[in-house]
Design a protein around this motif. Structure first.
Motif, mmCIF file in Angstrom:
data_model
loop_
_atom_site.group_PDB
_atom_site.id
_atom_site.type_symbol
_atom_site.label_atom_id
_atom_site.label_comp_id
_atom_site.label_asym_id
_atom_site.label_seq_id
_atom_site.Cartn_x
_atom_site.Cartn_y
_atom_site.Cartn_z
ATOM 1 N N MET A 163 0.846 -1.164 0.000
ATOM 2 C CA MET A 163 0.000 0.000 0.000
ATOM 3 C C MET A 163 0.898 1.235 0.000
ATOM 4 O O MET A 163 1.929 1.277 0.668
ATOM 5 N N GLN A 199 -2.558 7.909 3.910
ATOM 6 C CA GLN A 199 -2.642 6.810 2.959
ATOM 7 C C GLN A 199 -2.623 7.374 1.544
ATOM 8 O O GLN A 199 -3.339 8.317 1.232
ATOM 9 N N GLU A 232 6.114 2.467 0.100
ATOM 10 C CA GLU A 232 5.201 1.328 0.170
ATOM 11 C C GLU A 232 5.293 0.735 1.574
ATOM 12 O O GLU A 232 6.397 0.582 2.115
ATOM 13 N N ASP A 288 3.240 -2.238 4.474
ATOM 14 C CA ASP A 288 2.416 -3.441 4.537
ATOM 15 C C ASP A 288 0.937 -3.067 4.461
ATOM 16 O O ASP A 288 0.496 -2.103 5.092
ATOM 17 N N ASP A 289 0.173 -3.845 3.696
ATOM 18 C CA ASP A 289 -1.259 -3.570 3.549
ATOM 19 C C ASP A 289 -2.016 -3.623 4.871
ATOM 20 O O ASP A 289 -3.000 -2.922 5.054
ATOM 21 N N ASP A 290 -1.546 -4.438 5.819
ATOM 22 C CA ASP A 290 -2.272 -4.575 7.080
ATOM 23 C C ASP A 290 -2.040 -3.405 8.044
ATOM 24 O O ASP A 290 -2.615 -3.364 9.120
ATOM 25 N N THR A 299 -3.205 -0.554 7.920
ATOM 26 C CA THR A 299 -4.469 0.168 8.152
ATOM 27 C C THR A 299 -5.321 -0.476 9.246
ATOM 28 O O THR A 299 -6.250 0.149 9.744
#
Length: 73
Positions: A1, A18, A45, A47-49, A51
């Motif tokens: 992300m 974000q 970039e 980690d997607d987690d 959030t």
């Protein structure tokens, strides 16, 4: 992300946004996020987690880790 991390002149993490777009235009109104002189933005970039992290200290630690990786030569 994609995330934009904001640091002060001492390298302290002040916050994160974000995405990499700091301007939004909707219904003819445009808003831009800006920062005081001396503050830096780091578009990286993460980690997607990230959030889903609810703990402020953990969130800050993970932001700092990503920022350190990004700043390594």
């Amino acid at each position: 992300m994609k995330m934009t991390i904001v640091t002060d002149v001492h390298g302290n993490v002040l916050g994160a946004i974000q995405g990499h777009n700091l301007t939004e235009k909707k219904d003819g109104v445009e808003a831009t996020v800006s920062f005081a002189p001396g503050h830096a933005t780091h578009m990286i970039e993460v980690d997607d987690d990230l959030t889903t992290v609810d703990d402020v200290d953990e969130f800050q630690q993970r932001l700092r880790r990503h920022l350190q990786k990004h700043q390594q030569p």
